[in-house]
Design a protein around this motif. Structure first.
Motif, PDB file in Angstrom:
ATOM      1  N   MET A 198       0.323   2.242  -7.334  1.00 28.93           N
ATOM      2  CA  MET A 198       0.841   3.528  -6.589  1.00 28.93           C
ATOM      3  C   MET A 198       2.125   3.591  -6.298  1.00 28.93           C
ATOM      4  SD  MET A 198       0.277   4.966  -3.124  1.00 28.93           S
ATOM      5  CE  MET A 198       1.391   6.084  -2.257  1.00 28.93           C
ATOM      6  N   ARG A 247      -7.827   3.746  -6.752  1.00 24.58           N
ATOM      7  CA  ARG A 247      -6.229   3.343  -5.058  1.00 24.58           C
ATOM      8  C   ARG A 247      -6.288   4.891  -5.348  1.00 24.58           C
ATOM      9  NH1 ARG A 247      -3.586   4.045  -2.071  1.00 24.58           N
ATOM     10  NH2 ARG A 247      -1.952   2.313  -1.516  1.00 24.58           N
ATOM     11  N   HIS A 307       0.806  -1.219   0.163  1.00 26.41           N
ATOM     12  CA  HIS A 307      -0.303  -0.248  -0.087  1.00 26.41           C
ATOM     13  C   HIS A 307       0.430   1.220  -0.129  1.00 26.41           C
ATOM     14  CE1 HIS A 307      -4.181  -0.933  -0.172  1.00 26.41           C
ATOM     15  NE2 HIS A 307      -4.292  -2.323   0.721  1.00 26.41           N
ATOM     16  N   ASP A 308       1.826   0.745   0.402  1.00 26.37           N
ATOM     17  CA  ASP A 308       3.045   2.275   0.243  1.00 26.37           C
ATOM     18  C   ASP A 308       4.256   2.021  -0.477  1.00 26.37           C
ATOM     19  OD1 ASP A 308       3.215   5.272   0.083  1.00 26.37           O
ATOM     20  OD2 ASP A 308       4.324   5.323   2.057  1.00 26.37           O
ATOM     21  N   ASP A 334      -3.378  -2.530  -6.908  1.00 23.32           N
ATOM     22  CA  ASP A 334      -3.206  -1.493  -5.782  1.00 23.32           C
ATOM     23  C   ASP A 334      -1.624  -0.811  -6.048  1.00 23.32           C
ATOM     24  OD1 ASP A 334      -6.444  -0.767  -5.455  1.00 23.32           O
ATOM     25  OD2 ASP A 334      -5.603  -1.614  -3.626  1.00 23.32           O
ATOM     26  N   SER A 353      -6.483   5.416  -1.368  1.00 32.33           N
ATOM     27  CA  SER A 353      -5.670   6.344  -0.023  1.00 32.33           C
ATOM     28  C   SER A 353      -5.710   7.523   0.328  1.00 32.33           C
ATOM     29  CB  SER A 353      -4.632   6.312  -0.968  1.00 32.33           C
ATOM     30  OG  SER A 353      -3.233   7.342  -0.438  1.00 32.33           O
TER      31      SER A 353
END
Length: 260
Positions: free
Chosen positions: A166, A208, A132-133, A162, A212
């Motif tokens: 990112m 996405r 996620h990052d 996702d 966020s």
């Protein structure tokens, strides 16, 4: 003991690491010390699973120190500075290949409920645990080869695209005022290395990054200190503004993909 891992004494020789907009980190010898939260047990379980599976580039968990900070393996390599040096095509491709490998490995992670930073539930159909990052500021390279992936604090449920979306956003590849052909080229490199359709990747970016922004705002309302620090840096407002300007160019960038 905590989470079945040893408590590590706190040493004095700490070096503050750059970045750390969300949590902050210090280096102590061959380890990194970072603040913990309710999500830490799930993240440590994930990292342990990945280590046991033999996935490269993942930090080992060494326990908790006397100040309650997690103790993780320090990953060698170079962090390419955002806005100073661009990632090479080789670096983009190496990171995308690793991401595909990670997604294949993590698909076997037990799917039961856990307390993640932004979710407290089991994985739903079609979901995996995403980093996620996955962005250039959380990666280390040796030349063109990815050698480290760190800052797993916001890991949690998501769909595989996702993470790739990112990475495309925060490589950074997608800037609203940039040349469409250059953006299309970067997307093509990522998509080819990962094994997906570049236009599908491009069109997933809006979803996405909207998700966020929504998560950051929810964390700020809940008093999450890391998310509040992001607020001091103008997030998520700056991301929403940049995203809005990018979205209106999506068709133009998609058209450029045919020539990337």
């Amino acid at each position: 003991m905590w989470l079945g891992v040893p408590v590590i004494p706190t040493p004095d020789d700490e070096v503050v690491l750059p970045g750390g907009n969300v949590g902050g980190a210090v280096r102590v010898g061959d380890t990194v010390r970072r603040p913990t939260g309710p999500w830490t047990p799930a993240v440590h379980e994930l990292l342990g699973f990945l280590t046991d599976a033999g996935l490269r580039c993942v930090p080992r968990v060494h326990g908790i120190d006397e100040r309650g900070r997690e103790v993780l393996e320090y990953l060698p390599g170079e962090v390419v500075p955002v806005g100073v040096v661009a990632l090479t095509d080789g670096q983009l491709a190496s990171a995308a290949r690793w991401l595909r490998e990670y997604h294949e490995v993590v698909a076997d992670f037990p799917r039961g409920p856990r307390r993640w930073r932004f979710a407290d539930r089991a994985l739903q159909a079609g979901e995996i645990v995403c980093h996620h990052d996955f962005a250039m500021y959380n990666l280390t390279f040796d030349g063109d080869e990815l050698v480290g992936v760190f800052d797993w604090d916001v890991a949690g449920p998501g769909v595989p695209l996702d993470d790739l979306a990112m990475f495309a956003w925060a490589s950074p590849l997608l800037f609203p005022d940039d040349d469409a052909a250059r953006m299309a080229h970067g997307l093509q490199v990522l998509a080819d290395a990962y094994g997906t359709d570049p236009e599908r990747l491009l069109r997933h970016v809006e979803r996405r990054l909207t998700d966020s922004c929504d998560r950051i705002e929810a964390g700020q309302r809940a008093g999450d200190e890391g998310m509040l620090r992001l607020g001091e840096r103008g997030e998520p407002a700056s991301t929403r503004e940049r995203l809005a300007r990018l979205v209106v160019r999506t068709d133009e960038i998609a058209a450029a993909l045919t020539h990337a």
